[in-house]
Design an enzyme around this catalytic site. Structure first.
Site, PDB file in Angstrom:
ATOM      1  N   ASN A   1     -29.336   9.049 -39.176  1.00 14.25           N
ATOM      2  CA  ASN A   1     -29.913   8.308 -40.304  1.00 14.25           C
ATOM      3  C   ASN A   1     -29.850   6.792 -40.059  1.00 14.25           C
ATOM      4  OD1 ASN A   1     -27.203   7.825 -40.569  1.00 14.25           O
ATOM      5  ND2 ASN A   1     -26.971   8.787 -42.577  1.00 14.25           N
TER       6      ASN A   1
ATOM      7  N   ASP B   1     -14.375   2.445 -36.280  1.00 13.45           N
ATOM      8  CA  ASP B   1     -14.139   3.203 -37.515  1.00 13.45           C
ATOM      9  C   ASP B   1     -13.075   4.282 -37.333  1.00 13.45           C
ATOM     10  OD1 ASP B   1     -15.709   4.701 -35.799  1.00 13.45           O
ATOM     11  OD2 ASP B   1     -17.400   4.899 -37.154  1.00 13.45           O
TER      12      ASP B   1
ATOM     13  N   HIS C   1     -27.123   5.142 -39.055  1.00 14.12           N
ATOM     14  CA  HIS C   1     -25.829   4.486 -39.297  1.00 14.12           C
ATOM     15  C   HIS C   1     -25.225   3.964 -37.996  1.00 14.12           C
ATOM     16  CE1 HIS C   1     -23.686   8.609 -38.957  1.00 14.12           C
ATOM     17  NE2 HIS C   1     -23.147   7.873 -38.020  1.00 14.12           N
TER      18      HIS C   1
ATOM     19  N   GLU D   1     -23.408   3.615 -43.710  1.00  9.06           N
ATOM     20  CA  GLU D   1     -24.450   4.561 -44.097  1.00  9.06           C
ATOM     21  C   GLU D   1     -25.605   3.837 -44.793  1.00  9.06           C
ATOM     22  OE1 GLU D   1     -24.322   7.444 -42.953  1.00  9.06           O
ATOM     23  OE2 GLU D   1     -22.564   8.613 -43.521  1.00  9.06           O
TER      24      GLU D   1
HETATM   25  C1  GLP Z   1     -20.303   9.081 -35.827  1.00  6.96           C
HETATM   26  C2  GLP Z   1     -19.627   7.740 -35.497  1.00  6.96           C
HETATM   27  C3  GLP Z   1     -20.623   6.726 -34.976  1.00  6.96           C
HETATM   28  C4  GLP Z   1     -21.498   7.363 -33.919  1.00  6.96           C
HETATM   29  C5  GLP Z   1     -22.303   8.481 -34.515  1.00  6.96           C
HETATM   30  C6  GLP Z   1     -23.255   9.137 -33.545  1.00  6.96           C
HETATM   31  O1  GLP Z   1     -20.708   9.197 -37.130  1.00  6.96           O
HETATM   32  N1  GLP Z   1     -18.945   7.171 -36.599  1.00  6.96           N
HETATM   33  O2  GLP Z   1     -19.931   5.595 -34.476  1.00  6.96           O
HETATM   34  O3  GLP Z   1     -22.351   6.404 -33.343  1.00  6.96           O
HETATM   35  O4  GLP Z   1     -21.397   9.448 -35.001  1.00  6.96           O
HETATM   36  O5  GLP Z   1     -22.582  10.115 -32.802  1.00  6.96           O
HETATM   37  P1  GLP Z   1     -23.129  10.775 -31.499  1.00  6.96           P
HETATM   38  O6  GLP Z   1     -22.959   9.777 -30.412  1.00  6.96           O
HETATM   39  O7  GLP Z   1     -22.232  11.982 -31.302  1.00  6.96           O
HETATM   40  O8  GLP Z   1     -24.544  11.159 -31.744  1.00  6.96           O
END
Ligand code: GLP
Length: 241
Positions: free
Chosen positions: A136, A67, A138, A143
């Site tokens: 959540n 993304d 995702h 989402e």
């Molecule tokens: C972001 C990214 C995701 C990631 C998520 C969790 O929103 N788009 O790909 O998995 O955050 O992040 P973290 O690893 O910092 O908890």
């Protein structure tokens, strides 16, 4: 689904890195689906260390990132393009032409998402997709919503995701409100999936996603239907399962 429980973040990172290492050794021209966020930073660090020792070669690897924020220049230190170069690509021998990330500066969402999906298809799909998980549920930026979004698309980020990511920006207003992300179908088409999670704050969602009902309101729950998923989590993240 295979589950590896590790003592802490460092061990989680090492285990995840060793799975990616094996993939690249077995198939040097692997298409790796890569992720951002705090979870994979240690994994990338470990891979860089092995690369520097001469143990792994990324010269034939192709990458496709999950993304990218819409509207951030690549040079913005909060863009995922910047993140990937800073935390991984600049330290290994992946060829620049083999790096694929959605172009957040393409204003025409439909055009960019179709282009990105076509790139992934032209590569024959992703061999190993690395994923983190949002609070959540995702994955990428898919989402919670009524249905599972399929292909690469433009999303409106939820308040909880904007809040969670605000820590990286000067203020909440600076957090982009939209992003381009691989869809659930794009992710599910990966031959193998490696999902990593660390910390107490992920325990609840890990339980819901992997031991609860499969629902688009917990996007990661769809992974229960994939036939090659490895979850690597530390004791805290896996404390409720
Ligand atoms: C972001 C990214 C995701 C990631 C998520 C969790 O929103 N788009 O790909 O998995 O955050 O992040 P973290 O690893 O910092 O908890």
């Amino acid at each position: 689904m295979r589950i590896y429980k590790t003592k802490n973040y460092d061990e989680m990172s090492k285990k995840a890195a060793s799975i990616i290492f094996s993939q690249v050794v077995l198939k040097p021209e692997s298409v790796l689906g890569l992720a951002t966020g705090s979870s994979p930073i240690g994994t990338y660090k470990q891979l860089i260390e092995w690369y520097k020792k001469g143990d792994i070669d990324f010269s034939q690897v192709v990458s496709c990132n999950l993304d990218e924020y819409k509207g951030l220049e690549k040079s913005n230190d909060q863009s995922y393009d910047y993140f990937m170069h800073h935390n991984f690509f600049d330290h290994i021998n992946i060829k620049p032409e083999n790096i694929n990330i959605p172009n957040g500066m393409e204003a025409d969402g439909e055009k960019e998402c179709a282009r990105y999906e076509a790139v992934i298809n032209s590569l024959g799909g992703v061999d190993l997709q690395l994923l983190g998980i949002g609070h959540n549920g995702h994955i990428g930026f898919n989402e919670p919503e009524e249905t599972f979004p399929k292909e690469t698309h433009c999303v409106n980020l939820t308040k909880s995701t904007i809040d969670a990511n605000a820590r990286f920006f000067a203020s909440e207003e600076d957090v982009p409100k939209q992003a381009y992300t691989m869809g659930i179908k794009t992710i599910m088409k990966a031959k193998k999936i490696l999902i990593i999670a660390s910390g107490k704050d992920k325990a609840e969602i890990i339980k819901k996603a992997f031991f609860g009902p499969i629902t688009p309101f917990v996007p990661a729950s769809i992974l229960q239907l994939h036939n090659d998923v490895t979850l690597v989590g530390d004791e805290e993240a896996l404390s409720l399962i």
